[in-house]
Design a protein around this motif. Structure first.
Motif, PDB file in Angstrom:
ATOM      1  N   VAL A   1       0.858  -1.189   0.000  1.00 49.68           N
ATOM      2  CA  VAL A   1       0.000   0.000   0.000  1.00 49.68           C
ATOM      3  C   VAL A   1       0.894   1.238   0.000  1.00 49.68           C
ATOM      4  N   GLU A   2       0.918   1.924  -1.117  1.00 46.08           N
ATOM      5  CA  GLU A   2       1.698   3.157  -1.250  1.00 46.08           C
ATOM      6  C   GLU A   2       3.123   3.053  -0.699  1.00 46.08           C
ATOM      7  N   GLU A   3       3.898   2.221  -1.313  1.00 52.35           N
ATOM      8  CA  GLU A   3       5.321   2.054  -1.000  1.00 52.35           C
ATOM      9  C   GLU A   3       5.582   1.453   0.387  1.00 52.35           C
ATOM     10  N   THR A   4       4.553   0.994   1.043  1.00 49.10           N
ATOM     11  CA  THR A   4       4.746   0.244   2.287  1.00 49.10           C
ATOM     12  C   THR A   4       4.278  -1.176   2.032  1.00 49.10           C
ATOM     13  N   SER A   5       4.939  -2.125   2.648  1.00 46.99           N
ATOM     14  CA  SER A   5       4.604  -3.507   2.358  1.00 46.99           C
ATOM     15  C   SER A   5       4.449  -4.336   3.630  1.00 46.99           C
ATOM     16  N   ALA A   6       3.923  -5.525   3.430  1.00 47.45           N
ATOM     17  CA  ALA A   6       3.756  -6.500   4.511  1.00 47.45           C
ATOM     18  C   ALA A   6       2.996  -5.891   5.699  1.00 47.45           C
ATOM     19  N   LYS A   7       3.556  -5.977   6.883  1.00 45.99           N
ATOM     20  CA  LYS A   7       2.868  -5.538   8.100  1.00 45.99           C
ATOM     21  C   LYS A   7       2.494  -4.066   8.044  1.00 45.99           C
ATOM     22  N   GLU A   8       3.425  -3.212   7.648  1.00 45.48           N
ATOM     23  CA  GLU A   8       3.164  -1.769   7.600  1.00 45.48           C
ATOM     24  C   GLU A   8       2.106  -1.437   6.561  1.00 45.48           C
ATOM     25  N   GLY A   9       2.142  -2.116   5.429  1.00 47.29           N
ATOM     26  CA  GLY A   9       1.153  -1.882   4.384  1.00 47.29           C
ATOM     27  C   GLY A   9      -0.244  -2.286   4.831  1.00 47.29           C
ATOM     28  N   LEU A  10      -0.335  -3.423   5.487  1.00 47.24           N
ATOM     29  CA  LEU A  10      -1.626  -3.906   5.986  1.00 47.24           C
ATOM     30  C   LEU A  10      -2.179  -2.963   7.052  1.00 47.24           C
TER      31      LEU A  10
ATOM     32  N   LEU B   1      -1.542   0.260   7.384  1.00 48.44           N
ATOM     33  CA  LEU B   1      -1.962   1.494   6.725  1.00 48.44           C
ATOM     34  C   LEU B   1      -3.310   1.315   6.052  1.00 48.44           C
ATOM     35  N   TRP B   2      -3.519   0.193   5.419  1.00 47.87           N
ATOM     36  CA  TRP B   2      -4.798  -0.103   4.769  1.00 47.87           C
ATOM     37  C   TRP B   2      -5.934  -0.114   5.791  1.00 47.87           C
ATOM     38  N   CYS B   3      -5.699  -0.757   6.925  1.00 47.68           N
ATOM     39  CA  CYS B   3      -6.714  -0.819   7.982  1.00 47.68           C
ATOM     40  C   CYS B   3      -7.025   0.575   8.533  1.00 47.68           C
ATOM     41  N   GLN B   4      -6.001   1.362   8.744  1.00 52.20           N
ATOM     42  CA  GLN B   4      -6.188   2.714   9.280  1.00 52.20           C
ATOM     43  C   GLN B   4      -7.033   3.568   8.349  1.00 52.20           C
ATOM     44  N   ARG B   5      -6.764   3.472   7.077  1.00 52.73           N
ATOM     45  CA  ARG B   5      -7.511   4.282   6.111  1.00 52.73           C
ATOM     46  C   ARG B   5      -8.958   3.820   5.982  1.00 52.73           C
ATOM     47  N   LYS B   6      -9.170   2.538   6.021  1.00 52.95           N
ATOM     48  CA  LYS B   6     -10.530   2.021   5.860  1.00 52.95           C
ATOM     49  C   LYS B   6     -11.401   2.293   7.091  1.00 52.95           C
TER      50      LYS B   6
ATOM     51  N   ALA C   1      -1.590 -13.708  15.193  1.00 45.74           N
ATOM     52  CA  ALA C   1      -2.913 -14.270  14.936  1.00 45.74           C
ATOM     53  C   ALA C   1      -3.856 -13.203  14.394  1.00 45.74           C
ATOM     54  N   ILE C   2      -3.838 -12.026  15.020  1.00 47.28           N
ATOM     55  CA  ILE C   2      -4.691 -10.930  14.560  1.00 47.28           C
ATOM     56  C   ILE C   2      -4.299 -10.511  13.139  1.00 47.28           C
ATOM     57  N   MET C   3      -3.010 -10.377  12.904  1.00 44.93           N
ATOM     58  CA  MET C   3      -2.532  -9.951  11.593  1.00 44.93           C
ATOM     59  C   MET C   3      -2.932 -10.958  10.509  1.00 44.93           C
ATOM     60  N   THR C   4      -2.814 -12.229  10.821  1.00 46.63           N
ATOM     61  CA  THR C   4      -3.193 -13.268   9.860  1.00 46.63           C
ATOM     62  C   THR C   4      -4.667 -13.174   9.513  1.00 46.63           C
ATOM     63  N   TYR C   5      -5.501 -12.998  10.543  1.00 50.23           N
ATOM     64  CA  TYR C   5      -6.951 -12.916  10.323  1.00 50.23           C
ATOM     65  C   TYR C   5      -7.313 -11.660   9.521  1.00 50.23           C
ATOM     66  N   VAL C   6      -6.742 -10.530   9.889  1.00 50.28           N
ATOM     67  CA  VAL C   6      -7.033  -9.275   9.196  1.00 50.28           C
ATOM     68  C   VAL C   6      -6.571  -9.324   7.740  1.00 50.28           C
ATOM     69  N   SER C   7      -5.473 -10.023   7.487  1.00 48.82           N
ATOM     70  CA  SER C   7      -4.984 -10.120   6.107  1.00 48.82           C
ATOM     71  C   SER C   7      -6.012 -10.796   5.198  1.00 48.82           C
ATOM     72  N   CYS C   8      -6.855 -11.647   5.770  1.00 48.16           N
ATOM     73  CA  CYS C   8      -7.914 -12.297   4.979  1.00 48.16           C
ATOM     74  C   CYS C   8      -8.908 -11.258   4.470  1.00 48.16           C
ATOM     75  N   PHE C   9      -9.191 -10.248   5.295  1.00 48.60           N
ATOM     76  CA  PHE C   9     -10.095  -9.177   4.872  1.00 48.60           C
ATOM     77  C   PHE C   9      -9.456  -8.347   3.763  1.00 48.60           C
ATOM     78  N   TYR C  10      -8.173  -8.103   3.900  1.00 45.39           N
ATOM     79  CA  TYR C  10      -7.471  -7.349   2.863  1.00 45.39           C
ATOM     80  C   TYR C  10      -7.581  -8.061   1.518  1.00 45.39           C
ATOM     81  N   HIS C  11      -7.304  -9.345   1.507  1.00 43.12           N
ATOM     82  CA  HIS C  11      -7.336 -10.093   0.255  1.00 43.12           C
ATOM     83  C   HIS C  11      -8.761 -10.197  -0.292  1.00 43.12           C
ATOM     84  N   ALA C  12      -9.740 -10.291   0.613  1.00 40.28           N
ATOM     85  CA  ALA C  12     -11.138 -10.379   0.171  1.00 40.28           C
ATOM     86  C   ALA C  12     -11.610  -9.061  -0.424  1.00 40.28           C
TER      87      ALA C  12
END
Length: 202
Positions: free
Chosen positions: A76-85, A87-92, A172-183
């Motif tokens: 997400v905008e030049e940030t990746s992995a944990k930081e990117g995820l 940032l995506w959550c914060q914006r949404k 565990a939280i990060m893994t679960y939230v990543s499912c929402f990102y991909h969905a």
């Protein structure tokens, strides 16, 4: 008689030499540097411990796989992995009351952040106005049930464990939230592709 014995000895020596040369050639093909590499030896010990049922090593291997295939490729905008995820959550979730996502543990304890993620993309599934911050277990279970029923995201977490733990497990939280990102991010990309196709055709 002497000639026969000398011939036999010569034959035996030749056979032994050819056999030895073949063996040594095979041995020379081995990667000696690899066999002596401490990192390689450490990896072999880890593999043995996983086979022997070492729970810590097994969970570590699972997390490595999850990180590689579910989180590492998030960008997400030049940030990746944990930081990117994050940032995506914060914006949404930024427009939602009582939601302030700063991490992947305490910020998700009351369940509102998960419900906000769902509502942001599928407002038809959750009535966010009826959620209460003082009902974390209810909020979490609502998010888990809706995600499993309508978004095909399996229930990986337990609401009571999250609420009763001072600091929920970040991985565990990060893994679960990543499912929402991909969905949701995947669905958004599909919409953009369709819009682009319509514009080109017009």
């Amino acid at each position: 008689m002497t000639t026969v014995i000398e011939t036999q000895v010569q034959y035996d020596n030749t056979y032994m030499m050819s056999t030895t040369e073949g063996y040594m050639t095979q041995e020379d093909d081995w990667d000696r540097d690899l066999l002596l590499d401490p990192a390689w030896e450490k990896q072999q010990r880890k593999s043995a411990e996983i086979v022997d049922g070492n729970l810590k090593m097994t969970l570590g291997m699972i997390w490595t796989i999850i990180l590689r295939f579910a989180i590492q490729d998030i960008s997400v905008e030049e940030t990746s992995a944990k930081e990117g995820l994050l940032l995506w959550c914060q914006r949404k979730t930024a427009p939602y009351r009582n939601v302030n996502v700063q991490n992947f543990h305490i910020s998700w304890k009351d369940g509102l952040a998960l419900c906000a993620l769902i509502h942001r993309h599928r407002p038809d599934l959750i009535d966010y106005s009826k959620l209460r911050k003082d009902d974390p277990i209810g909020n979490l279970n609502t998010a888990f049930e809706v995600a499993e029923k309508y978004l095909d995201i399996p229930k990986m977490l337990d609401a009571e464990d999250i609420v009763n733990t001072p600091k929920p497990d970040e991985k565990a939280i990060m893994t679960y939230v990543s499912c929402f990102y991909h969905a949701f991010a995947g669905a958004e990309q599909c919409k953009m592709c369709k819009l682009g196709s319509v514009c080109v055709n017009d």
